[in-house]
Design a protein around this motif. Structure first.
Motif, mmCIF file in Angstrom:
data_model
loop_
_atom_site.group_PDB
_atom_site.id
_atom_site.type_symbol
_atom_site.label_atom_id
_atom_site.label_comp_id
_atom_site.label_asym_id
_atom_site.label_seq_id
_atom_site.Cartn_x
_atom_site.Cartn_y
_atom_site.Cartn_z
ATOM 1 N N VAL A 1 -5.057 7.646 2.104
ATOM 2 C CA VAL A 1 -5.384 6.248 1.855
ATOM 3 C C VAL A 1 -4.245 5.607 1.075
ATOM 4 O O VAL A 1 -3.446 6.301 0.446
ATOM 5 N N LEU A 2 -4.190 4.294 1.130
ATOM 6 C CA LEU A 2 -3.262 3.523 0.301
ATOM 7 C C LEU A 2 -4.075 2.516 -0.498
ATOM 8 O O LEU A 2 -5.015 1.912 0.031
ATOM 9 N N SER A 3 -3.705 2.318 -1.741
ATOM 10 C CA SER A 3 -4.378 1.319 -2.564
ATOM 11 C C SER A 3 -3.920 -0.071 -2.160
ATOM 12 O O SER A 3 -2.835 -0.247 -1.580
ATOM 13 N N ALA A 4 -4.735 -1.055 -2.504
ATOM 14 C CA ALA A 4 -4.350 -2.447 -2.255
ATOM 15 C C ALA A 4 -3.071 -2.771 -3.034
ATOM 16 O O ALA A 4 -2.200 -3.477 -2.529
ATOM 17 N N ALA A 5 -2.955 -2.245 -4.234
ATOM 18 C CA ALA A 5 -1.762 -2.505 -5.050
ATOM 19 C C ALA A 5 -0.515 -1.958 -4.366
ATOM 20 O O ALA A 5 0.536 -2.610 -4.368
ATOM 21 N N ALA A 6 -0.620 -0.780 -3.768
ATOM 22 C CA ALA A 6 0.537 -0.194 -3.080
ATOM 23 C C ALA A 6 0.903 -1.018 -1.852
ATOM 24 O O ALA A 6 2.083 -1.299 -1.606
ATOM 25 N N LEU A 7 -0.099 -1.428 -1.080
ATOM 26 C CA LEU A 7 0.162 -2.252 0.097
ATOM 27 C C LEU A 7 0.809 -3.581 -0.301
ATOM 28 O O LEU A 7 1.759 -4.042 0.334
ATOM 29 N N ALA A 8 0.310 -4.174 -1.375
ATOM 30 C CA ALA A 8 0.876 -5.441 -1.854
ATOM 31 C C ALA A 8 2.311 -5.249 -2.330
ATOM 32 O O ALA A 8 3.190 -6.067 -2.046
ATOM 33 N N GLU A 9 2.557 -4.158 -3.051
ATOM 34 C CA GLU A 9 3.912 -3.884 -3.537
ATOM 35 C C GLU A 9 4.889 -3.714 -2.375
ATOM 36 O O GLU A 9 5.971 -4.289 -2.373
ATOM 37 N N PHE A 10 4.505 -2.933 -1.381
ATOM 38 C CA PHE A 10 5.395 -2.683 -0.246
ATOM 39 C C PHE A 10 5.768 -3.972 0.471
ATOM 40 O O PHE A 10 6.901 -4.141 0.907
#
Length: 167
Positions: free
Chosen positions: A25-34
């Motif tokens: 899984v990926l966190s929303a924070a990680a997706l937003a950062e990328f």
């Protein structure tokens, strides 16, 4: 027609989630950062994707997002409708019947020609989006990549992918 920024963000996030390993899984924070976007704004769109059955949420400290279905079963239309909603982009308000000196109803027995043309165009637009799956988008990206795009994504996944307790 103008689609919200959320559509672009949602499509890219679905693409990113397509690269997760089994149980990842990926966190929303990680997706937003990328993607260099606001986490709070992105969360709204991830919730819409979840509500549409495109992504699944995994709660908890090792939780995050993953696809709820395979990329070949997710069309661009699915994502657009999840983010923007199912209502047509053009909504006829029948302004032809307003203003000074209105005409009697007999002049308005046929549907508005402008509305009919706009709905026809939207139907064609939606049909085209329905034909394009995330699998085809990702295949085209891979075909055009000299390795740099894949390397960037893999490096990010290496650092940010979480292994969910609920595989």
């Amino acid at each position: 027609m103008k689609l919200s920024d959320g559509v672009e963000q949602a499509i890219h996030c679905v693409g990113m989630l397509s690269g997760l390993s089994e149980g990842g899984v990926l966190s929303a924070a990680a997706l937003a950062e990328f993607h260099g976007v606001s986490t709070s704004y992105l969360l709204k769109h991830l919730q819409a994707l979840s509500g549409a059955g495109i992504v699944a949420t995994v709660p908890g400290p090792k939780g995050g997002y993953r696809l709820a279905k395979t990329p070949d079963r997710i069309s661009l239309l699915d994502i657009v409708l999840a983010v923007e909603g199912p209502a047509p982009a053009f909504r006829c308000a029948e302004i032809r019947q307003r203003g000074p000196n209105p005409l009697p109803g007999r002049y308005f027995t046929k549907p508005c020609g402008i509305n009919a043309a706009m709905l026809k165009a939207e139907k064609a637009y939606r049909a085209e989006l329905a034909k394009v799956t995330m699998t085809s988008i990702l295949a085209e990206l891979a075909a055009d990549d000299d390795g740099g795009i894949a390397a960037r994504g893999c490096a990010f996944m290496e650092l940010n992918e979480r292994k969910s307790a609920r595989g």
